[in-house]
Design an enzyme around this catalytic site. Structure first.
Site, PDB file in Angstrom:
ATOM      1  N   ARG A  76       0.834  -1.208   0.000  1.00 46.94           N
ATOM      2  CA  ARG A  76       0.000   0.000   0.000  1.00 46.94           C
ATOM      3  C   ARG A  76       0.865   1.254   0.000  1.00 46.94           C
ATOM      4  O   ARG A  76       1.442   1.646   1.011  1.00 46.94           O
ATOM      5  CB  ARG A  76      -0.903  -0.008   1.237  1.00 46.94           C
ATOM      6  CG  ARG A  76      -1.749   1.247   1.417  1.00 46.94           C
ATOM      7  CD  ARG A  76      -2.912   1.304   0.464  1.00 46.94           C
ATOM      8  NE  ARG A  76      -3.908   0.263   0.744  1.00 46.94           N
ATOM      9  CZ  ARG A  76      -4.972   0.039  -0.019  1.00 46.94           C
ATOM     10  NH1 ARG A  76      -5.191   0.800  -1.088  1.00 46.94           N
ATOM     11  NH2 ARG A  76      -5.831  -0.928   0.287  1.00 46.94           N
ATOM     12  N   GLN A  94      -8.133  -7.723  -7.780  1.00 51.05           N
ATOM     13  CA  GLN A  94      -8.219  -6.264  -7.920  1.00 51.05           C
ATOM     14  C   GLN A  94      -6.897  -5.691  -8.411  1.00 51.05           C
ATOM     15  O   GLN A  94      -5.831  -6.020  -7.906  1.00 51.05           O
ATOM     16  CB  GLN A  94      -8.609  -5.617  -6.590  1.00 51.05           C
ATOM     17  CG  GLN A  94      -8.649  -4.096  -6.682  1.00 51.05           C
ATOM     18  CD  GLN A  94      -9.400  -3.454  -5.549  1.00 51.05           C
ATOM     19  OE1 GLN A  94     -10.422  -3.938  -5.105  1.00 51.05           O
ATOM     20  NE2 GLN A  94      -8.893  -2.336  -5.062  1.00 51.05           N
ATOM     21  N   ARG A  99       1.353  -6.091  -9.983  1.00 47.07           N
ATOM     22  CA  ARG A  99       1.870  -5.517  -8.735  1.00 47.07           C
ATOM     23  C   ARG A  99       2.190  -6.588  -7.700  1.00 47.07           C
ATOM     24  O   ARG A  99       2.736  -6.269  -6.630  1.00 47.07           O
ATOM     25  CB  ARG A  99       0.871  -4.509  -8.155  1.00 47.07           C
ATOM     26  CG  ARG A  99      -0.458  -5.134  -7.745  1.00 47.07           C
ATOM     27  CD  ARG A  99      -1.417  -4.114  -7.162  1.00 47.07           C
ATOM     28  NE  ARG A  99      -2.641  -4.755  -6.705  1.00 47.07           N
ATOM     29  CZ  ARG A  99      -3.410  -4.279  -5.746  1.00 47.07           C
ATOM     30  NH1 ARG A  99      -3.080  -3.157  -5.125  1.00 47.07           N
ATOM     31  NH2 ARG A  99      -4.512  -4.903  -5.387  1.00 47.07           N
ATOM     32  N   HIS A 177      -0.760   3.743 -10.221  1.00 48.66           N
ATOM     33  CA  HIS A 177      -1.580   4.046  -9.039  1.00 48.66           C
ATOM     34  C   HIS A 177      -0.763   4.883  -8.040  1.00 48.66           C
ATOM     35  O   HIS A 177      -0.376   4.422  -6.971  1.00 48.66           O
ATOM     36  CB  HIS A 177      -2.005   2.728  -8.401  1.00 48.66           C
ATOM     37  CG  HIS A 177      -3.148   2.808  -7.446  1.00 48.66           C
ATOM     38  ND1 HIS A 177      -3.378   3.899  -6.648  1.00 48.66           N
ATOM     39  CD2 HIS A 177      -4.127   1.923  -7.146  1.00 48.66           C
ATOM     40  CE1 HIS A 177      -4.443   3.676  -5.896  1.00 48.66           C
ATOM     41  NE2 HIS A 177      -4.918   2.478  -6.182  1.00 48.66           N
ATOM     42  N   ASP A 222     -13.612   9.131  -5.416  1.00 53.71           N
ATOM     43  CA  ASP A 222     -13.167   8.012  -6.253  1.00 53.71           C
ATOM     44  C   ASP A 222     -13.734   8.247  -7.652  1.00 53.71           C
ATOM     45  O   ASP A 222     -14.835   7.811  -7.975  1.00 53.71           O
ATOM     46  CB  ASP A 222     -13.649   6.682  -5.668  1.00 53.71           C
ATOM     47  CG  ASP A 222     -13.052   5.483  -6.383  1.00 53.71           C
ATOM     48  OD1 ASP A 222     -12.323   5.679  -7.377  1.00 53.71           O
ATOM     49  OD2 ASP A 222     -13.311   4.344  -5.942  1.00 53.71           O
ATOM     50  N   GLU A 281      -3.844   9.313 -10.644  1.00 55.77           N
ATOM     51  CA  GLU A 281      -3.305   8.166 -11.364  1.00 55.77           C
ATOM     52  C   GLU A 281      -3.548   8.260 -12.867  1.00 55.77           C
ATOM     53  O   GLU A 281      -4.688   8.098 -13.315  1.00 55.77           O
ATOM     54  CB  GLU A 281      -3.970   6.879 -10.848  1.00 55.77           C
ATOM     55  CG  GLU A 281      -4.084   6.788  -9.334  1.00 55.77           C
ATOM     56  CD  GLU A 281      -5.052   5.708  -8.904  1.00 55.77           C
ATOM     57  OE1 GLU A 281      -5.181   4.690  -9.631  1.00 55.77           O
ATOM     58  OE2 GLU A 281      -5.680   5.858  -7.840  1.00 55.77           O
TER      59      GLU A 281
END
Length: 323
Positions: A76, A94, A99, A177, A222, A281
């Site tokens: 994170r 997700q 990643r 991100h 968001d 992003e």
């Protein structure tokens, strides 16, 4: 999921005053790029993920949660790479699997123009494992160049090639991100997305048009801004700092802050850390990118952090810096 395994010895090209290869247990090997004074960038090979970007005063510019989880879980903070899926827009985990995979150092990348002033850069590569091909049955090569400019600017250039031998195209969504470190989210504004249409993920992806002269933050946000401009500014009033985000090959821009309720619900995120981070992003979300066999896509993220005094229209005078 591919296990994090020790990486082979770094290639000789890494023996440079501008680069350092650091071994660490648990799949946490990393490469450090060093610029002038205290400028630096740290990249974990797990995830091909930038986890630190410091300016020439040694100040950290990216947010990393104090509760970030180690591999094989996603990390994170920093700059995770969302590929071949952004968010939950598909049947993969997700944000896709890139990643959560161990990348290799690419010591023989195809040519990519480099500013001769840039000495600190590294090339990484990711290819699908057998397990990846079972989940997402497409062969690809994902090459990533991460470069630290002479003035402390950071750039990430992604090149994704379809290497399928069966003639099949594939489609994917993508995002860098990026988690920025900010003094206080309530004192931050984002300029450059005024009048843009966006999809609001908190309202079932309903489409709206941005009405304000800047984006400010008073609650969870968001949003996916569509056909976003190539340059966006994040103005941090308290820090007297402006981040300039530039992008190429990535039409959209995601803006995200979880605010208090969602922050408390996330295991790998401190309850009050939302106050000190903001994600902006560069992305390709609304319309997936499609590649035929042999085709290659290139997308680039550029980041600068410049001292600034607060004023509306901050973006305009910065055109001279990164035009």
């Amino acid at each position: 999921m591919a296990a994090a395994t020790p990486h082979s010895p770094p290639p000789p090209q890494l023996s440079s005053p501008f680069l350092e290869y650091i071994r660490a247990p648990g799949g946490l090997d990393k490469v450090v790029l060093r610029g002038r004074r205290s400028c630096s960038v740290e990249i974990r090979l797990f995830g091909g993920q930038v986890t630190s970007w410091k300016n020439d005063h040694g100040e950290e510019l990216l947010f990393v949660s104090s509760k970030a989880i180690k591999p094989p879980k996603p990390f994170r903070g920093g700059i995770p790479i969302c590929f071949p899926q952004f968010g939950t827009q598909g049947n993969l985990e997700q944000h896709g699997f890139a990643r959560n995979r161990l990348w290799a150092i690419d010591d023989n990348p195809p040519p990519l123009p480099v500013n001769p002033a840039i000495k600190a850069f590294v090339d990484l590569i990711l290819k699908p494992s057998e397990d990846d091909l079972k989940m997402w049955p497409h062969s690809f090569e994902f090459r990533l160049r991460i470069a630290l400019g002479a003035g402390g600017d950071l750039s990430l250039t992604s090149r994704i090639r379809n290497t399928n031998t069966d003639g099949r195209p594939f489609s994917y969504t993508f995002a860098f991100h990026t988690y920025f470190s900010v003094s206080d989210i309530s004192e931050v504004r984002v300029e450059g997305l005024e009048t843009m249409d966006y999809l609001d993920n908190m309202k079932g992806k309903e489409r709206f048009t941005e009405q304000g002269d800047a984006i400010v933050f008073e609650s969870e946000v968001d949003k996916v801004y569509l056909a976003a401009p190539s340059k966006v500014a994040i103005i941090d009033h308290d820090m007297r700092r402006t981040f300039v985000v530039t992008k190429e090959g990535l039409p959209d821009a995601v803006v995200w802050n979880p605010w208090d309720k969602k922050a408390k619900a996330m295991q790998d995120f401190g309850d009050s850390e939302y106050k000190h981070m903001l994600c902006v992003e560069p992305a390709a979300v609304e319309k997936p990118i499609t590649l035929k066999p042999g085709e290659e896509w290139k997308g680039r993220l550029g980041l600068s952090a410049v001292p600034s005094s607060y004023c509306s229209g901050q973006l305009d005078p910065l055109k001279v810096l990164h035009g």
